[in-house]
Design an enzyme around this catalytic site. Structure first.
Site, PDB file in Angstrom:
ATOM      1  CG  ASP A  57      30.145 -30.606  20.610  1.00  0.00           C
ATOM      2  OD1 ASP A  57      30.975 -30.782  19.701  1.00  0.00           O
ATOM      3  OD2 ASP A  57      29.407 -29.452  20.763  1.00  0.00           O
ATOM      4  CG  ASN A 113      34.727 -35.855  20.680  1.00  0.00           C
ATOM      5  OD1 ASN A 113      34.990 -36.986  21.577  1.00  0.00           O
ATOM      6  ND2 ASN A 113      33.684 -35.806  20.140  1.00  0.00           N
ATOM      7  N   GLY A 114      37.293 -32.465  20.377  1.00  0.00           N
ATOM      8  CA  GLY A 114      38.296 -31.655  19.812  1.00  0.00           C
ATOM      9  C   GLY A 114      38.855 -30.652  20.962  1.00  0.00           C
ATOM     10  CD  GLU A 132      24.931 -29.339   8.712  1.00  0.00           C
ATOM     11  OE1 GLU A 132      24.957 -30.146   9.495  1.00  0.00           O
ATOM     12  OE2 GLU A 132      23.618 -28.859   8.226  1.00  0.00           O
ATOM     13  CG  ASN A 133      30.724 -32.111  11.872  1.00  0.00           C
ATOM     14  OD1 ASN A 133      30.183 -33.248  12.395  1.00  0.00           O
ATOM     15  ND2 ASN A 133      30.707 -30.905  12.217  1.00  0.00           N
ATOM     16  NE  ARG A 144      33.872 -30.017  12.828  1.00  0.00           N
ATOM     17  CZ  ARG A 144      33.935 -30.255  14.037  1.00  0.00           C
ATOM     18  NH1 ARG A 144      34.876 -30.860  14.748  1.00  0.00           N
ATOM     19  NH2 ARG A 144      32.786 -30.187  14.770  1.00  0.00           N
ATOM     20  NE  ARG A 158      25.752 -24.710  18.174  1.00  0.00           N
ATOM     21  CZ  ARG A 158      26.761 -24.147  18.770  1.00  0.00           C
ATOM     22  NH1 ARG A 158      26.345 -23.034  19.277  1.00  0.00           N
ATOM     23  NH2 ARG A 158      27.963 -24.225  18.676  1.00  0.00           N
ATOM     24  CG  LEU A 159      18.347 -30.011  19.263  1.00  0.00           C
ATOM     25  CD1 LEU A 159      16.762 -30.019  18.696  1.00  0.00           C
ATOM     26  CD2 LEU A 159      18.715 -31.256  19.947  1.00  0.00           C
ATOM     27  CD  GLU A 163      11.631 -34.764  29.223  1.00  0.00           C
ATOM     28  OE1 GLU A 163      12.256 -33.935  29.667  1.00  0.00           O
ATOM     29  OE2 GLU A 163      10.350 -34.801  28.836  1.00  0.00           O
TER      30      GLU A 163
HETATM   31  C1  IPE Z   1      31.899 -33.405  18.069  1.00  0.00           C
HETATM   32  O1  IPE Z   1      33.462 -33.074  18.537  1.00  0.00           O
HETATM   33  C2  IPE Z   1      32.140 -34.772  17.013  1.00  0.00           C
HETATM   34  C3  IPE Z   1      32.309 -34.215  15.790  1.00  0.00           C
HETATM   35  C4  IPE Z   1      32.259 -33.199  15.042  1.00  0.00           C
HETATM   36  C5  IPE Z   1      32.855 -35.519  14.909  1.00  0.00           C
HETATM   37  P1  IPE Z   1      34.132 -31.680  18.065  1.00  0.00           P
HETATM   38  O2  IPE Z   1      35.079 -32.221  16.834  1.00  0.00           O
HETATM   39  O3  IPE Z   1      32.939 -30.906  17.751  1.00  0.00           O
HETATM   40  O4  IPE Z   1      34.780 -31.016  19.280  1.00  0.00           O
HETATM   41  P2  IPE Z   1      34.535 -29.519  19.872  1.00  0.00           P
HETATM   42  O5  IPE Z   1      33.312 -29.256  19.941  1.00  0.00           O
HETATM   43  O6  IPE Z   1      35.501 -28.960  18.913  1.00  0.00           O
HETATM   44  O7  IPE Z   1      35.434 -29.660  21.225  1.00  0.00           O
HETATM   45  C1  IPE Z   2      27.524 -31.557  16.171  1.00  0.00           C
HETATM   46  O1  IPE Z   2      28.806 -31.134  16.834  1.00  0.00           O
HETATM   47  C2  IPE Z   2      27.764 -32.743  15.543  1.00  0.00           C
HETATM   48  C3  IPE Z   2      28.350 -33.947  16.014  1.00  0.00           C
HETATM   49  C4  IPE Z   2      28.575 -34.166  17.510  1.00  0.00           C
HETATM   50  C5  IPE Z   2      28.925 -34.942  15.303  1.00  0.00           C
HETATM   51  P1  IPE Z   2      29.474 -29.818  16.288  1.00  0.00           P
HETATM   52  O2  IPE Z   2      30.611 -29.502  17.109  1.00  0.00           O
HETATM   53  O3  IPE Z   2      29.585 -29.902  14.795  1.00  0.00           O
HETATM   54  O4  IPE Z   2      28.182 -28.742  16.185  1.00  0.00           O
HETATM   55  P2  IPE Z   2      28.321 -27.240  16.296  1.00  0.00           P
HETATM   56  O5  IPE Z   2      29.060 -26.536  15.030  1.00  0.00           O
HETATM   57  O6  IPE Z   2      28.831 -26.705  17.716  1.00  0.00           O
HETATM   58  O7  IPE Z   2      26.930 -26.630  16.171  1.00  0.00           O
HETATM   59 MG    MG Z   3      31.767 -29.194  18.464  1.00  0.00          MG
END
Ligand code: IPE
Ligand code: IPE
Ligand code: MG
Length: 217
Positions: A11, A13-14, A58-59, A62, A172-173, A185
Site C-alpha cells: 500500500d 503507491n498512489g 474492492e479496488n 477506483r 488493517r487487512l 505475525e
Molecule cells: C495500493 O496502493 C495498491 C493498489 C490498490 C493497487 P494504493 O493505490 O492504494 O496507494 P495509496 O494507498 O492510495 O497511496
Molecule cells: C489494499 O490497499 C489493496 C492492495 C494493496 C492491493 P487499499 O488501498 O485498497 O486498502 P484500503 O482501501 O486503504 O483499505
Molecule cells: Mg491504499
C-alpha cells in the site's frame, strides 16, 4: 527462523506518486521495481513463497484510468519476466481484459517448473470471496473438514502464512487472506511501498526473528 511464506500488502503507491507531483499511475511502476528489490532479499533468505496484494475486489471501485494503469504494470511484468521465480496468481481473473488473462496464463505456464521462490500475485482478490468459494466447494463435495475446506482456498499448496507486512501506514487487512492470517505475525510500516529498499526488507526479517510465536500454547 526464516518465514516460509510472507505476504505483502503493497500500500501507498498512489500517495508516493502524488507526493512527488507525479500521476498516481507512476506509483505502480515504481511499486513493481520495489517489489523486485524486496523479492531478491526474500530469495536470498530462502523464503519459499511470497504473496503480494496487487489489486483487491474492492479496488474495482477506483477510476477506470487508475485500474488500467495497475493492470498495465501487471501485464508488462507478465510479458517481460524471464527469471527464476515461479509465478502464480490468485483471485477472480475471469472478467479481466483478454490480453491480461492471456499474459497470466503464459507466465504461469512458462515459470511452472522454475525452482526459485513462488511469487503468488493476488489480483482481483478478496478474502471473503475466496472463503465463500471454498465453502461452496466443500459443500458440493459434502466434506466439511478443515482439510477439505482449505483445498478450495486459492492459497492451497503454499506454506502456512508466517508473516503479513503492510506498508503505507494503515493498520488493517483490507479483505486480504483472512483465513490464512489466523496465526500470521503482522508488521505495519509507515513506508510507502515504492520506497521499500533491500535494507527495509532486511529489517522485516530482524523484526520477525524477535517475535515469539505461541500458537495458543
Ligand atoms: C495500493 O496502493 C495498491 C493498489 C490498490 C493497487 P494504493 O493505490 O492504494 O496507494 P495509496 O494507498 O492510495 O497511496
Ligand atoms: C489494499 O490497499 C489493496 C492492495 C494493496 C492491493 P487499499 O488501498 O485498497 O486498502 P484500503 O482501501 O486503504 O483499505
Ligand atoms: Mg491504499
Amino acid at each position: 527462523m526464516t518465514p516460509r511464506h510472507i505476504a505483502f500488502i503493497m500500500d501507498g503507491n498512489g500517495r508516493w506518486a502524488e507526493n512527488k507531483g507525479l500521476a498516481r499511475a507512476e506509483g505502480y511502476k515504481y511499486g513493481l521495481a520495489a517489489l523486485l528489490e524486496v523479492l531478491k532479499v526474500c530469495a536470498l533468505k530462502h523464503v519459499e513463497a511470497v504473496t503480494v496484494f496487487a489489486f483487491s475486489t474492492e479496488n474495482n471501485g477506483r477510476p477506470f484510468a487508475e485500474k488500467e494503469a495497475i493492470f498495465e504494470v501487471v501485464k508488462t511484468f507478465n510479458e517481460n519476466y524471464f527469471g527464476e521465480y515461479k509465478i502464480r496468481y490468485m483471485g477472480d481473473i475471469d472478467f479481466l481484459d483478454d490480453g491480461l488473462i492471456a499474459s497470466i496464463e503464459k507466465i504461469e505456464e512458462r515459470t511452472e517448473n522454475n525452482d526459485g521462490l513462488t511469487l503468488n500475485i493476488a489480483l482481483n482478490y478478496g478474502a471473503k470471496d475466496d472463503i465463500i468459494r471454498a465453502a461452496k466447494l466443500a459443500y458440493d463435495h459434502g466434506e466439511f473438514t478443515p482439510e477439505a475446506f482449505e483445498r478450495g482456498l486459492s492459497s492451497y499448496g503454499l506454506p502456512p502464512l508466517d508473516l503479513i507486512v503492510r506498508t503505507g501506514g494503515e493498520k488493517r487487512l483490507s479483505n486480504f487472506m483472512l483465513y490464512e492470517a489466523a496465526y500470521s505475525e503482522l508488521i505495519f510500516l509507515d513506508t510507502l511501498w515504492p520506497d521499500m529498499k533491500s535494507e527495509d526488507a532486511e529489517k522485516i526479517f530482524e523484526e520477525f526473528n524477535r517475535r515469539v510465536r505461541k500458537f495458543g500454547k
